[in-house]
Design an enzyme around this catalytic site. Structure first.
Site, PDB file in Angstrom:
ATOM      1  N   LYS A   1      35.565  42.974  39.987  1.00 61.66           N
ATOM      2  CA  LYS A   1      34.497  42.102  40.493  1.00 61.66           C
ATOM      3  C   LYS A   1      33.647  42.811  41.550  1.00 61.66           C
ATOM      4  O   LYS A   1      32.429  42.736  41.514  1.00 61.66           O
ATOM      5  CB  LYS A   1      35.082  40.806  41.100  1.00 61.66           C
TER       6      LYS A   1
ATOM      7  N   ARG B   1      37.688  29.922  43.589  1.00 64.70           N
ATOM      8  CA  ARG B   1      38.956  30.315  42.985  1.00 64.70           C
ATOM      9  C   ARG B   1      39.772  29.110  42.527  1.00 64.70           C
ATOM     10  O   ARG B   1      40.872  29.287  42.002  1.00 64.70           O
ATOM     11  CB  ARG B   1      39.778  31.098  44.006  1.00 64.70           C
TER      12      ARG B   1
ATOM     13  N   ARG C   1      44.552  51.339  43.488  1.00 65.77           N
ATOM     14  CA  ARG C   1      43.716  50.995  44.638  1.00 65.77           C
ATOM     15  C   ARG C   1      44.554  50.954  45.916  1.00 65.77           C
ATOM     16  O   ARG C   1      44.120  51.402  46.968  1.00 65.77           O
ATOM     17  CB  ARG C   1      43.051  49.633  44.390  1.00 65.77           C
TER      18      ARG C   1
ATOM     19  N   ARG D   1      45.528  48.121  51.430  1.00 65.61           N
ATOM     20  CA  ARG D   1      45.537  46.658  51.432  1.00 65.61           C
ATOM     21  C   ARG D   1      46.960  46.144  51.298  1.00 65.61           C
ATOM     22  O   ARG D   1      47.697  46.551  50.415  1.00 65.61           O
ATOM     23  CB  ARG D   1      44.681  46.132  50.271  1.00 65.61           C
TER      24      ARG D   1
ATOM     25  N   ARG E   1      50.032  37.392  42.914  1.00 68.47           N
ATOM     26  CA  ARG E   1      48.593  37.101  42.825  1.00 68.47           C
ATOM     27  C   ARG E   1      48.177  36.790  41.389  1.00 68.47           C
ATOM     28  O   ARG E   1      47.338  35.937  41.140  1.00 68.47           O
ATOM     29  CB  ARG E   1      47.779  38.285  43.349  1.00 68.47           C
TER      30      ARG E   1
HETATM   31  P1  ADP Z   1      41.196  40.383  44.477  1.00 71.37           P
HETATM   32  O1  ADP Z   1      40.064  39.926  43.623  1.00 71.37           O
HETATM   33  O2  ADP Z   1      41.588  41.787  44.253  1.00 71.37           O
HETATM   34  O3  ADP Z   1      42.366  39.438  44.468  1.00 71.37           O
HETATM   35  P2  ADP Z   1      39.821  39.581  46.928  1.00 71.37           P
HETATM   36  O4  ADP Z   1      39.357  40.610  47.875  1.00 71.37           O
HETATM   37  O5  ADP Z   1      38.802  38.778  46.191  1.00 71.37           O
HETATM   38  O6  ADP Z   1      40.760  40.395  45.987  1.00 71.37           O
HETATM   39  O7  ADP Z   1      40.774  38.528  47.687  1.00 71.37           O
HETATM   40  C1  ADP Z   1      41.908  38.925  48.412  1.00 71.37           C
HETATM   41  C2  ADP Z   1      42.710  37.705  48.871  1.00 71.37           C
HETATM   42  O8  ADP Z   1      41.907  36.887  49.759  1.00 71.37           O
HETATM   43  C3  ADP Z   1      43.138  36.729  47.760  1.00 71.37           C
HETATM   44  O9  ADP Z   1      44.338  37.134  47.130  1.00 71.37           O
HETATM   45  C4  ADP Z   1      43.306  35.423  48.580  1.00 71.37           C
HETATM   46  O10 ADP Z   1      44.527  35.396  49.281  1.00 71.37           O
HETATM   47  C5  ADP Z   1      42.191  35.492  49.601  1.00 71.37           C
HETATM   48  N1  ADP Z   1      40.979  34.807  49.079  1.00 71.37           N
HETATM   49  C6  ADP Z   1      39.794  35.399  48.768  1.00 71.37           C
HETATM   50  N2  ADP Z   1      38.906  34.486  48.311  1.00 71.37           N
HETATM   51  C7  ADP Z   1      39.549  33.288  48.327  1.00 71.37           C
HETATM   52  C8  ADP Z   1      39.188  31.952  47.957  1.00 71.37           C
HETATM   53  N3  ADP Z   1      37.980  31.682  47.447  1.00 71.37           N
HETATM   54  N4  ADP Z   1      40.105  30.964  48.118  1.00 71.37           N
HETATM   55  C9  ADP Z   1      41.315  31.226  48.616  1.00 71.37           C
HETATM   56  N5  ADP Z   1      41.731  32.456  48.972  1.00 71.37           N
HETATM   57  C10 ADP Z   1      40.872  33.479  48.838  1.00 71.37           C
END
Ligand code: ADP
Length: 193
Positions: A13, A90, A129, A135, A146
């Site tokens: 993404k 999400r 990554r 991370r 996840r």
């Molecule tokens: P990835 O797409 O690799 O999971 P992101 O950087 O989008 O990574 O998100 C990392 C973490 O941040 C998620 O696993 C979650 O815990 C939190 N997070 C991000 N966006 C949201 C959201 N819209 N609602 C709830 N938690 C979120």
């Protein structure tokens, strides 16, 4: 034009968002990046977020929706310029809140780009990554959690947006530029919105 970039963790993404910004001049809202910035700065939100992220869980809807709503209040100009939403919504509750917030600004989600990537490939990318990013959530146990959370809480959004008629499925197992070329083709009809 407002776009949601949608897909499992590790689906690319962020990478495709960067290309979309360069091409269409959209404002990028990555909730993952925003939360990681708060964690790095040691804010109260960062502390709360970290307790969920490091366990592979989603931040509760109510909190996440408040964060977005504050951002829109402080910077209404971002919405006016068109936004690419990366990592939000999400959950169905977040999608409904987003529709509501955009409606207040007289706009909507025009297209959802869904990146479809095989599970083995997702795990391989996130482990890779994790070696560079440091991370806390790119470790095998957390990655599995996840993915589980993604299937249970986030994947139902595909059906939600399919029903709204704005979902574009993209094969995300291919090289970066091939994926982007398919995205451009899919978005061409929305370009002037
Ligand atoms: P990835 O797409 O690799 O999971 P992101 O950087 O989008 O990574 O998100 C990392 C973490 O941040 C998620 O696993 C979650 O815990 C939190 N997070 C991000 N966006 C949201 C959201 N819209 N609602 C709830 N938690 C979120």
């Amino acid at each position: 034009m407002n776009i949601v970039i949608f897909g499992a963790p590790g689906s690319g993404k962020g990478t495709q968002s960067d290309k979309l910004i360069a091409e269409y001049g959209l404002y990028h809202i990555s909730t993952g990046e925003l939360l990681r910035e708060h964690i790095a700065r040691g804010t109260h939100l960062g502390e709360v977020a970290d307790s969920y992220i490091s366990r592979g869980l989603l931040i509760p809807d109510e909190l996440m929706i408040d964060v977005l709503s504050d951002l829109f209040k402080q910077h209404p100009e971002h919405i006016a310029s068109g936004v690419i939403f990366d990592g939000f919504p999400r959950t169905i509750a977040q999608a409904e809140a987003l529709a509501e917030m955009l409606k207040e600004h007289g706009t909507e989600v025009h297209a959802v780009v869904g990146l479809d990537v095989d599970e083995d490939e997702l795990i391989r990318r996130m482990l890779d990554r994790g070696k560079q990013s440091g991370r806390s959530d790119d470790k095998l146990d957390t990655i599995r959690k996840r993915l589980d959370v993604y299937h249970k809480q986030t994947a139902p959004l595909k059906e939600y947006y399919l029903n709204k008629g704005c979902f574009h499925n993209i094969d995300g197992n291919r090289p970066i530029d091939d994926i982007f070329s398919s995205i451009r083709t899919e978005l061409a009809p929305h370009k002037d919105k």
